[in-house]
Design a protein around this motif. Structure first.
Motif, short mmCIF file in Angstrom:
data_model
loop_
_atom_site.label_atom_id
_atom_site.label_comp_id
_atom_site.label_asym_id
_atom_site.label_seq_id
_atom_site.Cartn_x
_atom_site.Cartn_y
_atom_site.Cartn_z
N GLY A 16 0.84 -1.09 -0.02
CA GLY A 16 -0.14 0.01 -0.02
C GLY A 16 0.89 1.49 -0.05
N GLU A 17 2.20 1.19 -0.08
CA GLU A 17 3.07 2.23 -0.02
C GLU A 17 2.78 3.17 -1.41
OE1 GLU A 17 7.89 3.08 -0.23
OE2 GLU A 17 7.14 1.31 0.48
N ILE A 18 2.68 4.28 -1.22
CA ILE A 18 2.52 5.25 -2.44
C ILE A 18 4.03 5.65 -3.07
CG2 ILE A 18 1.46 7.28 -3.31
CD1 ILE A 18 -0.39 6.84 -0.95
N THR A 19 4.20 5.22 -4.11
CA THR A 19 5.67 5.56 -4.91
C THR A 19 5.63 6.77 -5.54
OG1 THR A 19 5.02 4.03 -6.59
CG2 THR A 19 6.29 3.00 -4.68
N SER A 20 4.73 7.39 -5.69
CA SER A 20 4.44 8.56 -6.86
C SER A 20 4.57 9.75 -5.71
CB SER A 20 3.51 8.65 -7.66
OG SER A 20 3.25 9.80 -8.02
N PRO A 21 5.44 10.92 -6.04
CA PRO A 21 5.42 11.92 -4.98
C PRO A 21 4.14 12.79 -5.30
CG PRO A 21 6.98 12.08 -6.82
CD PRO A 21 6.48 10.75 -7.13
N THR A 22 3.61 12.63 -6.67
CA THR A 22 2.41 13.50 -6.80
C THR A 22 1.11 13.24 -5.76
OG1 THR A 22 3.18 13.61 -9.13
CG2 THR A 22 0.91 14.21 -8.64
N LEU A 23 0.99 11.96 -5.73
CA LEU A 23 -0.24 11.61 -5.00
C LEU A 23 0.04 11.98 -3.46
CD1 LEU A 23 -3.07 10.43 -4.90
CD2 LEU A 23 -1.74 8.12 -4.57
N PRO A 24 0.96 11.63 -2.77
CA PRO A 24 1.21 12.27 -1.32
C PRO A 24 0.93 13.66 -1.16
CG PRO A 24 3.03 10.61 -1.83
CD PRO A 24 2.04 10.75 -3.05
N ALA A 25 1.45 14.57 -2.32
CA ALA A 25 1.45 15.96 -2.31
C ALA A 25 -0.11 16.34 -2.43
CB ALA A 25 2.16 16.52 -3.22
N ARG A 26 -0.84 15.55 -3.22
CA ARG A 26 -2.04 15.92 -3.62
C ARG A 26 -3.02 15.58 -2.42
NH1 ARG A 26 -5.81 19.05 -4.55
NH2 ARG A 26 -7.77 18.38 -5.86
N LEU A 27 -2.73 14.42 -1.58
CA LEU A 27 -3.41 13.96 -0.35
C LEU A 27 -3.24 15.11 0.79
CD1 LEU A 27 -2.66 10.27 -0.31
CD2 LEU A 27 -5.02 11.35 -0.81
N ARG A 28 -1.89 15.57 1.05
CA ARG A 28 -1.69 16.43 2.04
C ARG A 28 -2.43 17.98 1.56
NH1 ARG A 28 3.32 14.65 1.32
NH2 ARG A 28 3.93 16.33 -0.23
N ASP A 29 -2.66 18.37 0.23
CA ASP A 29 -3.44 19.44 0.00
C ASP A 29 -4.83 19.22 0.33
OD1 ASP A 29 -3.92 21.83 -1.61
OD2 ASP A 29 -5.09 20.74 -3.10
N LEU A 30 -5.40 18.09 0.17
CA LEU A 30 -6.82 17.66 0.10
C LEU A 30 -6.87 17.60 1.88
CD1 LEU A 30 -7.55 14.86 -2.00
CD2 LEU A 30 -8.36 17.16 -2.12
N HIS A 31 -6.17 17.23 2.83
CA HIS A 31 -6.12 17.27 3.87
C HIS A 31 -5.94 18.60 4.52
CE1 HIS A 31 -5.89 12.98 4.88
NE2 HIS A 31 -5.01 12.85 4.20
N ASP A 32 -5.10 19.60 3.96
CA ASP A 32 -4.97 20.78 4.47
C ASP A 32 -6.29 21.70 4.16
OD1 ASP A 32 -2.49 20.45 5.46
OD2 ASP A 32 -1.50 21.35 3.52
N GLU A 74 -3.25 0.75 4.73
CA GLU A 74 -2.65 -0.51 5.16
C GLU A 74 -3.59 -1.80 5.17
OE1 GLU A 74 -1.71 0.72 9.08
OE2 GLU A 74 -0.23 2.17 8.65
N LEU A 75 -4.72 -1.68 5.68
CA LEU A 75 -5.66 -2.69 5.57
C LEU A 75 -5.95 -3.48 4.16
CD1 LEU A 75 -8.45 -1.39 8.31
CD2 LEU A 75 -6.75 -3.10 8.54
N ASP A 81 -11.09 -7.53 3.25
CA ASP A 81 -12.27 -7.14 2.35
C ASP A 81 -12.95 -5.85 2.79
OD1 ASP A 81 -14.04 -7.97 4.21
OD2 ASP A 81 -14.52 -9.89 3.23
N ASN A 82 -13.71 -5.21 2.17
CA ASN A 82 -14.47 -4.08 2.58
C ASN A 82 -15.48 -4.31 3.65
OD1 ASN A 82 -13.23 -2.73 0.22
ND2 ASN A 82 -14.96 -3.09 -1.33
N ALA A 83 -15.83 -5.33 3.85
CA ALA A 83 -16.79 -5.63 5.03
C ALA A 83 -16.06 -5.55 6.40
CB ALA A 83 -17.57 -6.89 5.14
N GLU A 84 -14.93 -6.19 6.34
CA GLU A 84 -13.88 -6.12 7.35
C GLU A 84 -13.26 -4.83 7.85
OE1 GLU A 84 -10.06 -8.69 9.39
OE2 GLU A 84 -10.62 -9.20 7.43
N ILE A 85 -12.93 -4.08 6.71
CA ILE A 85 -12.51 -2.65 6.69
C ILE A 85 -13.52 -1.95 7.28
CG2 ILE A 85 -11.82 -0.74 5.58
CD1 ILE A 85 -10.30 -2.91 3.63
N ALA A 86 -14.67 -1.93 6.72
CA ALA A 86 -15.93 -1.35 7.43
C ALA A 86 -16.22 -1.49 8.94
CB ALA A 86 -17.12 -1.59 6.63
N THR A 87 -15.55 -2.70 9.49
CA THR A 87 -15.79 -2.84 10.86
C THR A 87 -14.67 -2.44 11.79
OG1 THR A 87 -17.04 -4.89 10.34
CG2 THR A 87 -16.02 -4.92 12.55
#
Length: 112
Positions: A16-32, A74-75, A81-87
């Motif tokens: 689940g590690e994000i290898t592109s620098p663009t996506l983490p930057a965009r996620l930080r922007d969305l969080h901000d 991570e999960l 599966d989605n059901a377990e993550i949703a729990t």
């Protein structure tokens, strides 16, 4: 792994590690942006312009969101599966936000 144009691209991560620098930057922007929007909501119920309290409260709430988001990432590759993550995630979210309750329980609370 070849991309659609034939160039070599990084292999997808199984952790689940994000290898592109663009996506983490965009996620930080969305969080901000979310934190900025959260800070505006209670600002009308606080000490007025220049009061740091709405921004600090929004940052605390944003920290809980920032902790939960990678938890979902991570999960997912762990084979959950989605059901377990949703729990799992709502239980963990409750624990994360419970940590904030002593500091924020009375902040901008509506009075009857």
């Amino acid at each position: 792994m070849p991309s659609h144009d034939g160039r070599q691209s990084p292999a997808p991560s199984r952790t689940g590690e994000i290898t592109s620098p663009t996506l983490p930057a965009r996620l930080r922007d969305l969080h901000d942006r979310r934190e900025a929007a959260l800070a505006e909501v209670p600002a009308t119920a606080s000490g007025g312009p220049g009061d740091i309290t709405p921004r600090a409260a929004a940052a605390l709430l944003g920290t809980a969101h920032r902790a939960l988001f990678p938890r979902i990432q991570e999960l997912t590759p762990d084979g959950r599966d989605n059901a377990e993550i949703a729990t799992v995630v709502p239980e963990e979210a409750a624990r994360a936000f419970d940590l904030l309750e002593p500091s924020l329980a009375d902040y901008a609370a509506a009075t009857a």
